[in-house]
Structures are given as C-alpha cells and as structure tokens.
Design a protein around this motif. Structure first.
Motif, mmCIF file in Angstrom:
data_model
loop_
_atom_site.group_PDB
_atom_site.id
_atom_site.type_symbol
_atom_site.label_atom_id
_atom_site.label_comp_id
_atom_site.label_asym_id
_atom_site.label_seq_id
_atom_site.Cartn_x
_atom_site.Cartn_y
_atom_site.Cartn_z
ATOM 1 N N ALA A 198 -48.991 -31.617 -30.697
ATOM 2 C CA ALA A 198 -48.830 -33.068 -30.442
ATOM 3 C C ALA A 198 -48.578 -33.097 -28.832
ATOM 4 N N LEU A 199 -49.581 -33.393 -28.088
ATOM 5 C CA LEU A 199 -49.710 -33.303 -26.630
ATOM 6 C C LEU A 199 -49.896 -34.895 -26.127
ATOM 7 N N ASP A 200 -49.372 -35.712 -26.974
ATOM 8 C CA ASP A 200 -49.732 -37.282 -26.561
ATOM 9 C C ASP A 200 -49.078 -37.725 -25.107
ATOM 10 N N GLY A 201 -49.938 -38.335 -24.522
ATOM 11 C CA GLY A 201 -49.378 -38.854 -23.055
ATOM 12 C C GLY A 201 -49.795 -37.718 -22.023
ATOM 13 N N LEU A 202 -50.333 -36.536 -22.336
ATOM 14 C CA LEU A 202 -50.710 -35.530 -21.385
ATOM 15 C C LEU A 202 -51.367 -36.066 -20.355
ATOM 16 N N GLN A 203 -51.099 -35.607 -19.082
ATOM 17 C CA GLN A 203 -51.893 -35.916 -17.772
ATOM 18 C C GLN A 203 -52.311 -34.651 -17.284
ATOM 19 N N ILE A 204 -53.588 -34.677 -17.342
ATOM 20 C CA ILE A 204 -54.490 -33.321 -17.008
ATOM 21 C C ILE A 204 -55.475 -33.541 -15.809
ATOM 22 N N TYR A 205 -55.014 -34.485 -14.910
ATOM 23 C CA TYR A 205 -56.153 -34.858 -13.989
ATOM 24 C C TYR A 205 -56.707 -33.729 -13.177
ATOM 25 N N GLY A 206 -58.035 -33.457 -13.314
ATOM 26 C CA GLY A 206 -58.909 -32.437 -12.525
ATOM 27 C C GLY A 206 -58.460 -31.094 -13.019
ATOM 28 N N ALA A 207 -57.983 -31.107 -14.350
ATOM 29 C CA ALA A 207 -57.619 -29.721 -14.876
ATOM 30 C C ALA A 207 -59.110 -29.010 -15.299
ATOM 31 N N ILE A 208 -59.157 -27.720 -15.516
ATOM 32 C CA ILE A 208 -60.371 -27.176 -15.695
ATOM 33 C C ILE A 208 -60.143 -26.112 -16.943
ATOM 34 N N PHE A 209 -60.862 -26.342 -18.093
ATOM 35 C CA PHE A 209 -60.830 -25.556 -19.231
ATOM 36 C C PHE A 209 -62.018 -24.873 -19.538
ATOM 37 N N THR A 210 -62.086 -23.677 -19.652
ATOM 38 C CA THR A 210 -63.252 -22.817 -19.791
ATOM 39 C C THR A 210 -63.145 -21.809 -21.282
ATOM 40 N N ARG A 211 -63.837 -21.992 -22.055
ATOM 41 C CA ARG A 211 -63.724 -21.355 -23.256
ATOM 42 C C ARG A 211 -62.483 -21.660 -24.058
ATOM 43 N N CYS A 212 -61.942 -22.825 -24.220
ATOM 44 C CA CYS A 212 -60.596 -22.852 -24.873
ATOM 45 C C CYS A 212 -60.821 -23.533 -26.082
ATOM 46 N N HIS A 213 -59.995 -23.282 -26.952
ATOM 47 C CA HIS A 213 -60.339 -23.750 -28.302
ATOM 48 C C HIS A 213 -59.285 -24.761 -28.899
ATOM 49 N N PHE A 214 -59.418 -26.000 -29.041
ATOM 50 C CA PHE A 214 -58.493 -26.901 -29.573
ATOM 51 C C PHE A 214 -58.728 -27.330 -31.118
ATOM 52 N N GLU A 215 -57.666 -27.102 -32.021
ATOM 53 C CA GLU A 215 -57.624 -27.356 -33.269
ATOM 54 C C GLU A 215 -56.670 -27.969 -33.705
ATOM 55 N N LYS A 216 -56.785 -29.363 -34.468
ATOM 56 C CA LYS A 216 -55.629 -30.152 -34.764
ATOM 57 C C LYS A 216 -54.869 -30.725 -33.591
ATOM 58 N N VAL A 217 -55.400 -30.892 -32.420
ATOM 59 C CA VAL A 217 -54.537 -31.215 -31.195
ATOM 60 C C VAL A 217 -54.684 -32.722 -30.990
ATOM 61 N N SER A 218 -53.494 -33.295 -30.783
ATOM 62 C CA SER A 218 -53.470 -34.819 -30.245
ATOM 63 C C SER A 218 -53.226 -34.901 -29.032
ATOM 64 N N LEU A 219 -54.259 -35.805 -28.282
ATOM 65 C CA LEU A 219 -54.328 -35.888 -26.782
ATOM 66 C C LEU A 219 -54.321 -37.548 -26.783
ATOM 67 N N TYR A 220 -53.568 -37.944 -27.968
ATOM 68 C CA TYR A 220 -53.678 -39.493 -27.840
ATOM 69 C C TYR A 220 -52.851 -39.940 -26.553
ATOM 70 N N TRP A 221 -53.627 -41.130 -26.011
ATOM 71 C CA TRP A 221 -53.099 -41.548 -24.723
ATOM 72 C C TRP A 221 -52.874 -40.628 -23.833
ATOM 73 N N CYS A 222 -53.856 -39.486 -23.628
ATOM 74 C CA CYS A 222 -53.841 -38.695 -22.666
ATOM 75 C C CYS A 222 -54.602 -39.321 -21.309
ATOM 76 N N SER A 223 -54.339 -38.552 -20.224
ATOM 77 C CA SER A 223 -55.100 -39.012 -19.091
ATOM 78 C C SER A 223 -55.662 -37.744 -18.615
ATOM 79 N N ALA A 224 -57.066 -37.836 -18.713
ATOM 80 C CA ALA A 224 -57.965 -36.617 -18.271
ATOM 81 C C ALA A 224 -58.950 -36.933 -17.141
ATOM 82 N N PHE A 225 -58.594 -37.782 -16.354
ATOM 83 C CA PHE A 225 -59.403 -38.305 -15.146
ATOM 84 C C PHE A 225 -60.073 -37.156 -14.522
ATOM 85 N N GLN A 226 -61.287 -36.965 -14.558
ATOM 86 C CA GLN A 226 -62.079 -35.893 -13.795
ATOM 87 C C GLN A 226 -61.781 -34.582 -14.238
#
Length: 131
Positions: free
Chosen positions: A38-66
């Motif tokens: 439960a990573l609600d509200g997470l801020q990951i501006y400009g992050a890079i994810f390669t070959r990652c697996h997300f299962e039952k992950v909550s990114l509710y209200w997260c900010s993933a700008f660019q």
C-alpha cells in the motif's frame, strides 16, 4: 543529479512508502518486485522502472510525473493516481483499477504515453496540446 539505483530487490506487504527506505524521485529500479504493498501517496517523479513486477500494489493518489516504466507488469494494482507525462513501454496491465478516486476525482493520465502495452481494460490517457 545522481540517481540511486536498485536492482533485484523484493518488497512485500509494505504499508508506507517510507518503508522502502529510499529516495524514490529520480531513482532507477531494475528487476524489482513489489507485492501486496500500500504505497498510497508515493512520489516517484522521474523514476525509471525496468522489468519490475507490481502485484496487488496500491499507488492510489501517487504522483508519477514523467516516470518511465519499461517491460513492467501490473497485476490487480490500484493505479488511481497522477501519471501525468508518464511513459509505459511494453508493459502489461491486468485487472488494474484506473477509475475515479473515492472522492469522485478523476485519475490523471494526461499526456501519458504507452508503446507496445497490453491492457485488460483501457487506460484513462488524455492527450492535450500546450496552449
């Protein structure tokens, strides 16, 4: 700007972004697994994810700008956050929530880009030109 790089890490049942113990903005994640988090509200501006697996992950209200996601899989995730100008390349989305938030607000995927992605439901991408 120096990027923190994380490779092959597994995160399970986290309830707060700070439990990652990392600065997520402008960070690089390769071959990492996130499940039942439960990573609600997470801020990951400009992050890079390669070959990652997300299962039952909550990114509710997260900010993933660019943020950039390459060859990532999203299974039963809550993606009702801000993915403005995010890039998704060869990603898979299966049974993910992308609708309105609990307060009736719209999920923001303005000018997000998908290339070669597979989805079980449409993503709410809105393209707007600069005025």
């Amino acid at each position: 700007m120096q990027h923190s790089i994380h490779t092959g890490e597994t995160f399970k049942k986290l309830t707060k972004a700070k439990q990652l113990g990392k600065d997520l903005e402008n960070s690089i994640w390769v071959d990492c697994e996130f499940s039942h988090c439960a990573l609600d509200g997470l801020q990951i501006y400009g992050a890079i994810f390669t070959r990652c697996h997300f299962e039952k992950v909550s990114l509710y209200w997260c900010s993933a700008f660019q943020a950039t996601f390459i060859d990532c899989k999203f299974l039963r995730c809550d993606l009702r956050g801000d993915f403005i100008e995010a890039r998704f390349i060869r990603c898979g989305f299966d049974q993910c929530e992308t609708g309105d938030n609990n307060l009736g607000g719209k999920t923001e995927w303005t000018n997000a880009v998908t290339v070669g992605c597979v989805t079980s439901t449409p993503l709410p991408i809105i393209l707007r030109e600069d005025e």
